[in-house]
Design an enzyme around this catalytic site. Sequence first.
Site, short mmCIF file in Angstrom:
data_model
loop_
_atom_site.label_atom_id
_atom_site.label_comp_id
_atom_site.label_asym_id
_atom_site.label_seq_id
_atom_site.Cartn_x
_atom_site.Cartn_y
_atom_site.Cartn_z
N ASP A 1 -7.16 -7.01 -7.93
CA ASP A 1 -7.35 -8.46 -7.83
C ASP A 1 -8.43 -8.71 -6.80
O ASP A 1 -8.63 -7.90 -5.89
CB ASP A 1 -6.08 -9.16 -7.35
CG ASP A 1 -5.93 -9.05 -5.84
OD1 ASP A 1 -5.52 -7.97 -5.39
OD2 ASP A 1 -6.26 -10.01 -5.13
N CYS B 1 -22.15 -10.98 -23.74
CA CYS B 1 -21.04 -11.80 -23.24
C CYS B 1 -20.68 -12.84 -24.30
O CYS B 1 -21.54 -13.61 -24.74
CB CYS B 1 -21.43 -12.49 -21.93
SG CYS B 1 -20.17 -13.66 -21.36
N GLN C 1 0.63 0.92 3.47
CA GLN C 1 -0.33 0.63 4.53
C GLN C 1 -0.64 1.94 5.27
O GLN C 1 -0.34 3.00 4.78
CB GLN C 1 0.23 -0.46 5.47
CG GLN C 1 0.31 -1.84 4.82
CD GLN C 1 -1.05 -2.46 4.53
OE1 GLN C 1 -2.08 -2.05 5.06
NE2 GLN C 1 -1.06 -3.47 3.66
N ASP D 1 1.28 -12.66 -4.50
CA ASP D 1 1.20 -11.89 -3.26
C ASP D 1 2.19 -12.52 -2.29
O ASP D 1 2.54 -13.71 -2.39
CB ASP D 1 -0.23 -11.88 -2.71
CG ASP D 1 -0.46 -10.76 -1.70
OD1 ASP D 1 0.51 -10.03 -1.38
OD2 ASP D 1 -1.59 -10.61 -1.22
N SER D 2 2.64 -11.71 -1.33
CA SER D 2 3.81 -12.08 -0.52
C SER D 2 3.53 -13.12 0.55
O SER D 2 4.46 -13.72 1.09
CB SER D 2 4.35 -10.82 0.14
OG SER D 2 3.29 -10.08 0.71
N GLY D 3 2.26 -13.35 0.89
CA GLY D 3 1.94 -14.44 1.82
C GLY D 3 1.45 -14.00 3.18
O GLY D 3 0.65 -14.69 3.79
N GLY D 4 1.90 -12.86 3.67
CA GLY D 4 1.54 -12.45 5.02
C GLY D 4 0.04 -12.22 5.16
O GLY D 4 -0.58 -12.69 6.12
N1 PRF Z 1 -1.71 -6.73 1.61
C1 PRF Z 1 -1.38 -7.84 0.89
N2 PRF Z 1 -2.30 -8.52 0.17
C2 PRF Z 1 -3.58 -8.07 0.18
C3 PRF Z 1 -3.97 -6.93 0.91
C4 PRF Z 1 -2.99 -6.21 1.67
O1 PRF Z 1 -3.24 -5.21 2.35
C5 PRF Z 1 -5.36 -6.77 0.68
C6 PRF Z 1 -6.24 -5.68 1.17
N3 PRF Z 1 -6.98 -6.03 2.31
C7 PRF Z 1 -5.76 -7.81 -0.18
N4 PRF Z 1 -4.67 -8.58 -0.46
N5 PRF Z 1 -0.13 -8.27 0.88
#
Ligand code: PRF
Length: 385
Positions: free
Chosen positions: A275, A316, A198, A100-103
């Site tokens: 995720d 399981c 978004q 994920d990009s971090g923001g």
């Molecule tokens: N953007 C990013 N990571 C995320 C989300 C998002 O909107 C969400 C949803 N709330 C989970 N992880 N970059």
Amino acid sequence: MQKRPQSTRAFTVEHVDGLARAGTLHLPHGPVRTPVFMPVGTQATVKGLTNAQMTDGDGLDLDICLANTYHLGLRPGGDALEALGGIHTFSRWPRNVLTDSGGFQMVSLLQFSQVTEHGVHFQSPVDGSAMLLTPERSMELQNQIGADIIMALDDVVPATATDAARFAEATERTIRWLDRCIRAHRRPQQQLLFGIVQGGLDTSLRQRCLQQIVQRPLPGYAIGGLAGGEEKRQFWRVVQQCTATLPPDRPRYCMGVGYPADLLVCVALGVDMFDCVYPARTARFGSALVDGPAPGVLKVRAADMAADYRPLSADCPQRCCRAYSRAYLHVLAARDASVVAQLLTLHNVAYLTRLMRRARQAIAEGDFPSWVQRWFRQQYPQHDY
Ligand code: PRF
């Protein structure tokens, strides 16, 4: 709008049943069978699990896991990871990784982060210094980390926020930042860049974001800004709106979704990837995911576990269910919480992985609608269908 060519053959849809799809993502570290749940391994390891538990034949057999640019950028840092040959070498994880990009992590974890057109400003939790994560910096870090799928930096506003102007600003900024990410991405042949839709719960903002984002020829698209406490009906409506517009030949990833019922509704609406920290986090609180009836969770610390000698789930295949009874886990929980947390993490991630593989099989057999109805009936028997 960017026209940089991207690989288009990374995803094949093999079966479609209603809106639900079963497919394969062809990535550098092996195929990913979809629909897929990706556990969150913040530093490329899922809290409480070893690599062997994640990959081995009798382990989870995970095709992909998540890692976070924000955490890896702080420790060990982008330069160190690049020098080592990237995240796969560093963590010795042989399968695929998505960063994920971090923001989102910064805005949700750090009290004092602030978003401007440049990027996300925050104070380093390591030494208190001022830091700025721009779209360019996020791409640089993600290129250094070397995950198989990387995410564009987006401006995330919690779905339950009420400031309409802020949602409009974040939507437009997410589109501008996507273009900056596309321009800054240095390894498009090795790392697939996904854009993120978004727009909050507002139908016209979501549509504006969708229309703009699908004009960028990307190998995959994510649905962001959900799973933040909004009403289920709103959540379903936005997911449906997004899957109706996103291109059918690209993977669709709904971010931050991990409750079993939510996964299945989203699969029914045409989502391929998910995720969430939920299965690992709830394991650390002593909860095990099981098929219904609702709530579909067993609490190993509950008094009624003390004399229950059955496994958590009969079906399981994991060690937690082959070698431990509910009663023994109940005793262990009072004595050695870390061992129980590990066993339950294994169990819960295995549960969601199996749930997605069961859905995949039902889609392949053309039996998804009746399979998913049976699942909801046993989960919520009191509900009037
Ligand atoms: N953007 C990013 N990571 C995320 C989300 C998002 O909107 C969400 C949803 N709330 C989970 N992880 N970059």
